[in-house]
Design a protein around this motif. Structure first.
Motif, PDB file in Angstrom:
ATOM      1  N   SER A   1     -12.209 -30.921 -53.111  1.00 34.85           N
ATOM      2  CA  SER A   1     -11.140 -30.425 -52.243  1.00 34.85           C
ATOM      3  C   SER A   1     -11.315 -31.001 -50.847  1.00 34.85           C
ATOM      4  N   LEU A   2     -10.303 -31.691 -50.362  1.00 37.50           N
ATOM      5  CA  LEU A   2     -10.438 -32.330 -49.052  1.00 37.50           C
ATOM      6  C   LEU A   2     -10.668 -31.321 -47.926  1.00 37.50           C
ATOM      7  N   PRO A   3      -9.870 -30.259 -47.811  1.00 36.22           N
ATOM      8  CA  PRO A   3     -10.144 -29.312 -46.721  1.00 36.22           C
ATOM      9  C   PRO A   3     -11.546 -28.725 -46.794  1.00 36.22           C
ATOM     10  N   ALA A   4     -11.952 -28.270 -47.978  1.00 37.73           N
ATOM     11  CA  ALA A   4     -13.268 -27.644 -48.117  1.00 37.73           C
ATOM     12  C   ALA A   4     -14.388 -28.653 -47.890  1.00 37.73           C
ATOM     13  N   ASN A   5     -14.265 -29.830 -48.504  1.00 38.61           N
ATOM     14  CA  ASN A   5     -15.332 -30.819 -48.380  1.00 38.61           C
ATOM     15  C   ASN A   5     -15.497 -31.315 -46.945  1.00 38.61           C
ATOM     16  N   LEU A   6     -14.400 -31.428 -46.230  1.00 37.72           N
ATOM     17  CA  LEU A   6     -14.479 -31.949 -44.873  1.00 37.72           C
ATOM     18  C   LEU A   6     -14.940 -30.899 -43.864  1.00 37.72           C
ATOM     19  N   PHE A   7     -14.438 -29.668 -44.027  1.00 42.79           N
ATOM     20  CA  PHE A   7     -14.633 -28.692 -42.961  1.00 42.79           C
ATOM     21  C   PHE A   7     -15.599 -27.559 -43.294  1.00 42.79           C
ATOM     22  N   THR A   8     -16.062 -27.477 -44.517  1.00 38.90           N
ATOM     23  CA  THR A   8     -17.003 -26.391 -44.847  1.00 38.90           C
ATOM     24  C   THR A   8     -18.338 -26.910 -45.378  1.00 38.90           C
ATOM     25  N   ALA A   9     -18.508 -28.228 -45.414  1.00 42.26           N
ATOM     26  CA  ALA A   9     -19.725 -28.793 -45.997  1.00 42.26           C
ATOM     27  C   ALA A   9     -20.839 -29.001 -44.986  1.00 42.26           C
ATOM     28  N   GLY A  10     -20.583 -28.743 -43.716  1.00 40.08           N
ATOM     29  CA  GLY A  10     -21.631 -28.872 -42.714  1.00 40.08           C
ATOM     30  C   GLY A  10     -21.593 -30.147 -41.898  1.00 40.08           C
TER      31      GLY A  10
ATOM     32  N   ALA B   1     -20.948 -32.333 -38.831  1.00 40.48           N
ATOM     33  CA  ALA B   1     -20.970 -31.930 -37.424  1.00 40.48           C
ATOM     34  C   ALA B   1     -19.568 -31.920 -36.814  1.00 40.48           C
ATOM     35  N   ASP B   2     -19.304 -30.909 -35.992  1.00 37.65           N
ATOM     36  CA  ASP B   2     -17.993 -30.784 -35.357  1.00 37.65           C
ATOM     37  C   ASP B   2     -17.641 -32.039 -34.560  1.00 37.65           C
ATOM     38  N   ALA B   3     -18.618 -32.599 -33.851  1.00 36.29           N
ATOM     39  CA  ALA B   3     -18.351 -33.776 -33.017  1.00 36.29           C
ATOM     40  C   ALA B   3     -17.904 -34.971 -33.863  1.00 36.29           C
ATOM     41  N   ILE B   4     -18.512 -35.118 -35.035  1.00 29.29           N
ATOM     42  CA  ILE B   4     -18.133 -36.230 -35.918  1.00 29.29           C
ATOM     43  C   ILE B   4     -16.712 -36.032 -36.438  1.00 29.29           C
ATOM     44  N   LEU B   5     -16.395 -34.803 -36.874  1.00 30.55           N
ATOM     45  CA  LEU B   5     -15.043 -34.518 -37.361  1.00 30.55           C
ATOM     46  C   LEU B   5     -14.015 -34.701 -36.247  1.00 30.55           C
ATOM     47  N   ALA B   6     -14.363 -34.279 -35.038  1.00 36.70           N
ATOM     48  CA  ALA B   6     -13.442 -34.441 -33.914  1.00 36.70           C
ATOM     49  C   ALA B   6     -13.139 -35.913 -33.653  1.00 36.70           C
ATOM     50  N   LYS B   7     -14.161 -36.761 -33.710  1.00 36.76           N
ATOM     51  CA  LYS B   7     -13.943 -38.198 -33.525  1.00 36.76           C
ATOM     52  C   LYS B   7     -13.108 -38.775 -34.672  1.00 36.76           C
ATOM     53  N   ALA B   8     -13.414 -38.335 -35.901  1.00 40.11           N
ATOM     54  CA  ALA B   8     -12.700 -38.874 -37.058  1.00 40.11           C
ATOM     55  C   ALA B   8     -11.217 -38.522 -37.025  1.00 40.11           C
ATOM     56  N   PHE B   9     -10.896 -37.314 -36.571  1.00 44.66           N
ATOM     57  CA  PHE B   9      -9.505 -36.871 -36.544  1.00 44.66           C
ATOM     58  C   PHE B   9      -8.851 -37.042 -35.171  1.00 44.66           C
ATOM     59  N   LYS B  10      -9.583 -37.687 -34.250  1.00 41.82           N
ATOM     60  CA  LYS B  10      -9.061 -37.975 -32.908  1.00 41.82           C
ATOM     61  C   LYS B  10      -8.562 -36.701 -32.225  1.00 41.82           C
ATOM     62  N   THR B  11      -9.401 -35.689 -32.269  1.00 44.81           N
ATOM     63  CA  THR B  11      -9.080 -34.424 -31.623  1.00 44.81           C
ATOM     64  C   THR B  11     -10.326 -33.905 -30.918  1.00 44.81           C
ATOM     65  N   ASP B  12     -10.344 -32.629 -30.562  1.00 42.51           N
ATOM     66  CA  ASP B  12     -11.499 -32.075 -29.857  1.00 42.51           C
ATOM     67  C   ASP B  12     -12.249 -31.096 -30.745  1.00 42.51           C
ATOM     68  N   VAL B  13     -13.436 -30.744 -30.306  1.00 39.99           N
ATOM     69  CA  VAL B  13     -14.300 -29.859 -31.078  1.00 39.99           C
ATOM     70  C   VAL B  13     -13.672 -28.484 -31.254  1.00 39.99           C
ATOM     71  N   ALA B  14     -12.982 -27.995 -30.228  1.00 36.91           N
ATOM     72  CA  ALA B  14     -12.355 -26.675 -30.312  1.00 36.91           C
ATOM     73  C   ALA B  14     -11.342 -26.617 -31.449  1.00 36.91           C
ATOM     74  N   THR B  15     -10.577 -27.683 -31.619  1.00 43.48           N
ATOM     75  CA  THR B  15      -9.591 -27.727 -32.708  1.00 43.48           C
ATOM     76  C   THR B  15     -10.287 -27.726 -34.065  1.00 43.48           C
ATOM     77  N   ILE B  16     -11.352 -28.495 -34.189  1.00 41.03           N
ATOM     78  CA  ILE B  16     -12.111 -28.529 -35.428  1.00 41.03           C
ATOM     79  C   ILE B  16     -12.659 -27.143 -35.763  1.00 41.03           C
TER      80      ILE B  16
END
Length: 211
Positions: free
Chosen positions: A174-183, A185-200
């Motif tokens: 599952s893309l949502p679960a695998n990306l956002f619940t697997a651990g 780092a917020d900073a990496i996800l923020a860079k990948a989605f071109k957003t900020d840590v608060a949004t992640i």
């Protein structure tokens, strides 16, 4: 209505088992008629080849409040081990969605047995193939390993579909679960989605993930 669902599902099962693509699935070939569990000393009889966990789905008109998958894969139905086939029943409440996900080890053939669905998949060139009017009795193929989704657009009616897989263990990522619940780092996800840590962190909170 339950009897109608049963007839549709029975037709689908017979059709799937008659198709040669399942015989050419990617699961390893076995050198015996079937594989018995190594840890069991119980003699194999017809009960080993019988799966009854889906009876309740077709015995009632009630639909779960949330999207629900009832699987018959190798884990739930050990007789499937080595047989290169598995199934699942997908139940969608009104406005219910099966979020974008992949099955890394098998293609999926979806058969709508109740209601209507909007479905689609994205290929490796990022092209979307979407069908917005999948009706009862229609089928749709999701190629192996590609990201896909299903959505019930009705605001009132439930929808039910049966999926067949060319593997006893198709796997689901599952893309949502695998990306956002697997651990990750917020900073990496923020860079990948071109957003900020608060949004992640808001997304993670919505998915029930730990901050």
């Amino acid at each position: 209505m339950a009897s109608t669902l049963f007839r549709h599902a029975l037709f689908f099962i017979v059709a799937i088992f008659s198709r040669s693509w399942i015989a050419r699935a990617s699961d390893p070939n076995i050198l015996s008629d079937f594989l018995a569990p190594e840890s069991s000393n119980t003699p194999i009889d017809a009960n080993f080849f019988t799966f009854t966990a889906m009876r309740s789905i077709f015995a009632t008109n009630q639909n779960p409040a949330n999207f629900t998958v009832t699987k018959a894969s190798m884990k739930e139905f050990p007789a499937l081990d080595g047989q290169s086939v598995s199934m699942a029943v997908l139940q969608f409440p009104a406005d219910g969605v099966n979020p974008p996900h992949t099955h890394p080890r098998a293609a999926e053939l979806l058969f709508v047995v109740e209601g209507s669905l909007e479905v689609g998949f994205v290929d490796t060139t990022s092209k979307l193939y979407s069908q917005q009017t999948l009706q009862t009795g229609d089928m749709f193929l999701f190629p192996k390993g590609l990201v896909h989704f299903q959505y019930n657009p009705s605001a009132e009616a439930q929808a039910t579909a049966v999926s067949a897989f060319g593997s006893a263990n198709a796997g689901t990522a599952s893309l949502p679960a695998n990306l956002f619940t697997a651990g990750i780092a917020d900073a990496i996800l923020a860079k990948a989605f071109k957003t900020d840590v608060a949004t992640i962190q808001k997304i993670k909170a919505g998915l029930g993930a730990k901050a």
